[in-house]
Scaffold this active site. Structure first.
Site, short mmCIF file in Angstrom:
data_model
loop_
_atom_site.label_atom_id
_atom_site.label_comp_id
_atom_site.label_asym_id
_atom_site.label_seq_id
_atom_site.Cartn_x
_atom_site.Cartn_y
_atom_site.Cartn_z
N ASN A 186 0.84 -1.19 0.00
CA ASN A 186 0.00 0.00 0.00
C ASN A 186 0.88 1.24 0.00
O ASN A 186 1.98 1.23 0.58
CB ASN A 186 -0.88 0.00 1.25
CG ASN A 186 -1.84 1.18 1.31
OD1 ASN A 186 -2.24 1.71 0.28
ND2 ASN A 186 -2.18 1.62 2.51
N HIS B 6 1.11 5.24 1.15
CA HIS B 6 0.45 6.10 2.14
C HIS B 6 1.12 7.47 2.14
O HIS B 6 2.36 7.55 2.20
CB HIS B 6 0.53 5.47 3.53
CG HIS B 6 -0.22 6.24 4.57
ND1 HIS B 6 -1.60 6.26 4.64
CD2 HIS B 6 0.23 7.05 5.56
CE1 HIS B 6 -1.96 7.04 5.64
NE2 HIS B 6 -0.88 7.54 6.21
N SER C 231 5.14 6.80 2.20
CA SER C 231 5.58 5.47 2.62
C SER C 231 4.96 4.40 1.71
O SER C 231 3.84 4.58 1.21
CB SER C 231 5.14 5.17 4.07
OG SER C 231 5.60 6.18 4.95
N ASP D 255 -2.47 0.60 8.26
CA ASP D 255 -1.15 1.15 7.91
C ASP D 255 -0.08 0.75 8.92
O ASP D 255 0.81 1.53 9.27
CB ASP D 255 -1.23 2.69 7.80
CG ASP D 255 -2.19 3.11 6.70
OD1 ASP D 255 -2.93 4.09 6.90
OD2 ASP D 255 -2.21 2.44 5.65
C1 GRF Z 1 -2.50 8.67 -2.62
O1 GRF Z 1 -1.79 9.68 -1.94
C2 GRF Z 1 -2.60 7.45 -1.74
O2 GRF Z 1 -1.46 7.20 -0.95
C3 GRF Z 1 -3.76 7.84 -0.86
O3 GRF Z 1 -4.68 8.45 -1.73
C4 GRF Z 1 -3.96 9.05 -2.79
C5 GRF Z 1 -4.51 8.50 -4.07
O4 GRF Z 1 -4.17 9.36 -5.09
N1 GRF Z 1 -4.33 6.70 -0.19
P1 GRF Z 1 -4.44 8.88 -6.61
O5 GRF Z 1 -5.85 8.33 -6.64
O6 GRF Z 1 -3.39 7.86 -6.93
O7 GRF Z 1 -4.27 10.15 -7.41
#
Ligand code: GRF
Length: 197
Positions: free
Chosen positions: A106, A108, A135, A144
């Site tokens: 994932n 984050h 991360s 997370d």
């Molecule tokens: C990313 O920052 C991800 O880590 C978080 O939501 C955002 C998604 O952005 N969970 P995108 O949909 O890839 O533009």
């Protein structure tokens, strides 16, 4: 060639970065499926790159577990070697994690274990910190809390809003994610090996 399935909920900018990286023949992974828990705008990137996609709308199911079972069936049909959550704004039910762990990672938008959860960017701003981060972690049953595979510090600038900070974080997330997937694909990074102390 590592087969990767990506799950999203939003614009999919991180997904697009992976799709672009994987379209280079020298990249050792390819995206075999893109899934979403809603009619996510990011599914258009899968269409553009000719990658099969599926939607398992959370709202269509009576429970998280029933949603998870449907999602697991779709994922299993794609037979991925690795599942990447990149902007999936849902906690995966234990059954889904158990089916694919530890081959689930994932991204984050914070420097875990700082600011876990669905609002990492907003929480960092609210905390008034002068730096946060991005991360890439292994997904476990927590929020997370899995082993950290890569992370990098990112400054919080005066006047930052949630959007300006998140847009500064995302390019770092993409770079870390593309590199982690590449290292998993080459065997350099083993998710089933105990983390090196
Ligand atoms: C990313 O920052 C991800 O880590 C978080 O939501 C955002 C998604 O952005 N969970 P995108 O949909 O890839 O533009």
């Amino acid at each position: 060639m590592l087969k990767v399935a990506v799950l999203i909920s939003g614009t999919g900018s991180n997904l697009r970065a992976l799709l672009e990286a994987a379209s280079d023949p020298s990249y050792p992974a390819r995206i075999v499926a893109v899934g979403a828990d809603r009619a996510a705008a990011g599914l258009a990137h899968a269409d553009e790159f000719g990658i099969p996609s599926f939607t398992v709308p959370f709202a269509d199911f009576a429970s998280r577990d029933e949603w998870g079972e449907a999602l697991e069936r779709e994922l299993a049909a794609a037979a991925p070697d690795l599942v990447v959550l990149s902007g999936l704004m849902r906690l995966l039910p234990r059954g889904v994690v158990a089916r694919f762990a530890p081959q689930i990672i994932n991204t984050h938008p914070a420097y875990l274990p700082e600011f876990p959860g669905a609002h990492g960017v907003r929480d960092a701003l609210a905390a008034g910190v002068d730096q946060t981060g991005a991360s890439v972690i292994v997904v476990d049953d927590g929020v997370d809390t899995g082993p950290i595979l890569a992370q990098e510090r990112i400054p919080v600038l005066p006047g930052d809003t949630e959007d300006t900070l998140h847009e500064r974080i995302k390019p770092v997330e993409r770079r870390l994610l593309i590199d982690v997937v590449r290292r998993i694909a080459t065997g350099e990074l083993r998710l089933d090996a105990p983390a090196i102390p």
